[in-house]
Design an enzyme around this catalytic site. Structure first.
Site, PDB file in Angstrom:
ATOM      1  N   LYS A  99     -30.319   1.101 -68.417  1.00  0.00           N
ATOM      2  CA  LYS A  99     -29.153   0.561 -69.206  1.00  0.00           C
ATOM      3  C   LYS A  99     -29.176   1.583 -70.549  1.00  0.00           C
ATOM      4  O   LYS A  99     -30.035   2.285 -70.626  1.00  0.00           O
ATOM      5  CB  LYS A  99     -29.333  -0.628 -69.596  1.00  0.00           C
ATOM      6  CG  LYS A  99     -29.290  -1.605 -68.356  1.00  0.00           C
ATOM      7  CD  LYS A  99     -28.751  -3.050 -68.864  1.00  0.00           C
ATOM      8  CE  LYS A  99     -28.352  -3.722 -67.545  1.00  0.00           C
ATOM      9  NZ  LYS A  99     -28.462  -5.258 -67.623  1.00  0.00           N
ATOM     10  N   ARG A 149     -35.151  -6.876 -62.342  1.00  0.00           N
ATOM     11  CA  ARG A 149     -34.088  -6.363 -61.663  1.00  0.00           C
ATOM     12  C   ARG A 149     -33.870  -4.940 -61.748  1.00  0.00           C
ATOM     13  O   ARG A 149     -33.799  -4.489 -62.891  1.00  0.00           O
ATOM     14  CB  ARG A 149     -32.538  -7.066 -62.391  1.00  0.00           C
ATOM     15  CG  ARG A 149     -31.508  -6.959 -61.522  1.00  0.00           C
ATOM     16  CD  ARG A 149     -30.332  -7.743 -62.125  1.00  0.00           C
ATOM     17  NE  ARG A 149     -29.328  -7.469 -61.420  1.00  0.00           N
ATOM     18  CZ  ARG A 149     -28.218  -6.542 -61.531  1.00  0.00           C
ATOM     19  NH1 ARG A 149     -28.423  -5.600 -62.462  1.00  0.00           N
ATOM     20  NH2 ARG A 149     -27.117  -6.462 -60.894  1.00  0.00           N
TER      21      ARG A 149
HETATM   22  N1  HH2 Z   1     -27.114  -6.421 -65.435  1.00  0.00           N
HETATM   23  C1  HH2 Z   1     -26.243  -6.246 -64.844  1.00  0.00           C
HETATM   24  C2  HH2 Z   1     -25.361  -6.809 -63.941  1.00  0.00           C
HETATM   25  N2  HH2 Z   1     -26.004  -8.168 -63.486  1.00  0.00           N
HETATM   26  N3  HH2 Z   1     -27.824  -9.814 -63.732  1.00  0.00           N
HETATM   27  C3  HH2 Z   1     -28.680 -10.405 -64.689  1.00  0.00           C
HETATM   28  N4  HH2 Z   1     -29.065 -11.372 -64.344  1.00  0.00           N
HETATM   29  N5  HH2 Z   1     -29.133  -9.515 -65.587  1.00  0.00           N
HETATM   30  C4  HH2 Z   1     -28.801  -8.255 -65.782  1.00  0.00           C
HETATM   31  O1  HH2 Z   1     -29.641  -7.641 -66.834  1.00  0.00           O
HETATM   32  C5  HH2 Z   1     -27.752  -7.646 -65.199  1.00  0.00           C
HETATM   33  C6  HH2 Z   1     -27.106  -8.699 -63.985  1.00  0.00           C
HETATM   34  C7  HH2 Z   1     -25.460  -4.796 -64.980  1.00  0.00           C
HETATM   35  O2  HH2 Z   1     -26.103  -3.772 -64.380  1.00  0.00           O
HETATM   36  P1  HH2 Z   1     -25.687  -3.224 -63.016  1.00  0.00           P
HETATM   37  O3  HH2 Z   1     -25.412  -4.252 -61.859  1.00  0.00           O
HETATM   38  O4  HH2 Z   1     -26.237  -2.120 -62.482  1.00  0.00           O
HETATM   39  O5  HH2 Z   1     -24.196  -2.530 -63.103  1.00  0.00           O
HETATM   40  P2  HH2 Z   1     -22.641  -3.152 -63.127  1.00  0.00           P
HETATM   41  O6  HH2 Z   1     -22.462  -4.471 -63.823  1.00  0.00           O
HETATM   42  O7  HH2 Z   1     -21.793  -1.975 -63.568  1.00  0.00           O
HETATM   43  O8  HH2 Z   1     -22.336  -3.320 -61.625  1.00  0.00           O
END
Ligand code: HH2
Length: 261
Positions: free
Chosen positions: A203, A241
């Site tokens: 992040k 995660r």
């Molecule tokens: N972060 C993201 C998405 N979903 N869910 C939970 N429970 N906690 C988190 O910190 C979280 C999440 C964002 O990261 P990512 O899926 O890599 O990116 P994007 O939202 O751009 O697909």
């Protein structure tokens, strides 16, 4: 928990596994690398992201959930839409990861009916606007109280307490300092008794801390991610995660060995 984004625009792995076959192989690779859960998402929640229509999200996510679940993988579906959660559960998902903590009025019924596990995450506002000057008086207390409130709501609607996870939502409507305080005081979340999930992987806070003038790009955030996840685990986080399953799993195993010695 390995992150599998079936999207063209996720902040770190966008476009990498947009074709279902590539996504399924990537998910199975994560299991081989030690993931206990694969979190499949079809809508980016990165700051500024635009919403995805339900039909498109279903088209992205369902074939991948179905294929992974049929291979015996524990799949979680990363969605804020009750309709997507319902179809994903029918396709074999066992966990709903809702970054809006049951904001869709139908979500609570979908989860209660399926008797699945749900992750309730805190987000201030919505992805399009959440990073425009977020403010809190006491970020730890406010985020914790919100999550306990949502968990109580879930329980009142028939979701068993042992099926509820909470997540302070690292990077969702928070400044770098807010994120640091949430991690530093993660024990306040653990003390609620609900298992705590943490998502620090790659992040922007990591990139900003390492180079405030010109934040390091996602591919330069691995070591910082591991440091943050180890602190979270030491403070009692139960689910990590991550995009980088192999290194995260190894770091988590060593941390657990030390904590359990
Ligand atoms: N972060 C993201 C998405 N979903 N869910 C939970 N429970 N906690 C988190 O910190 C979280 C999440 C964002 O990261 P990512 O899926 O890599 O990116 P994007 O939202 O751009 O697909």
């Amino acid at each position: 928990m390995g992150i599998l984004n079936v999207t063209p625009d996720s902040f770190s792995d966008g476009g990498l596994h947009f074709a279902p076959r590539d996504a399924v192989s990537a998910g199975l690779r994560m299991v081989g690398d030690g993931a206990d859960i694969v979190d499949v998402g079809g809508e980016s929640t990165r700051p500024g992201a635009e919403p995805v229509p339900v039909e498109e999200e279903l088209r992205r996510v369902i074939p991948v959930v179905e294929a992974l679940a049929s291979e015996g993988t524990i799949v979680s579906v990363d969605t804020m839409k009750a309709a997507v959660a319902r179809e994903a559960l029918a396709a074999g998902a066992r966990i709903v990861n809702d970054v809006t903590a049951l904001r869709d009025p139908e979500m609570v019924e979908v989860v209660a009916a399926a008797q699945c596990t749900v992750c309730l995450m805190h987000m201030k506002g919505e992805p399009r606007t959440m990073q425009s000057n977020p403010e809190y008086v006491d970020v730890v207390a406010e985020v914790r109280d919100y999550l306990v409130d949502r968990a109580r709501f879930a329980e009142s609607r028939g979701i068993a307490p042992d099926r509820i996870w909470i997540d302070p939502g690292f990077g969702f409507g928070k400044t770098v300092r807010h994120n640091l305080l949430l991690l530093k005081h993660l024990d306040a979340f653990v003390a609620t008794g609900y298992p705590v999930l943490i998502g620090v992987s790659r992040k922007s806070t990591i990139g900003k801390l390492l180079n405030p003038e010109n934040p390091l790009p996602v591919e330069e955030r691995y070591e910082g991610t591991l440091a943050a996840q180890v602190v979270a685990q030491t403070k009692g986080a139960r689910i990590i995660r991550t995009h980088d399953v192999k290194s995260a799993k190894r770091a988590a195993m060593i941390t657990a060995a030390i904590l359990d010695a």
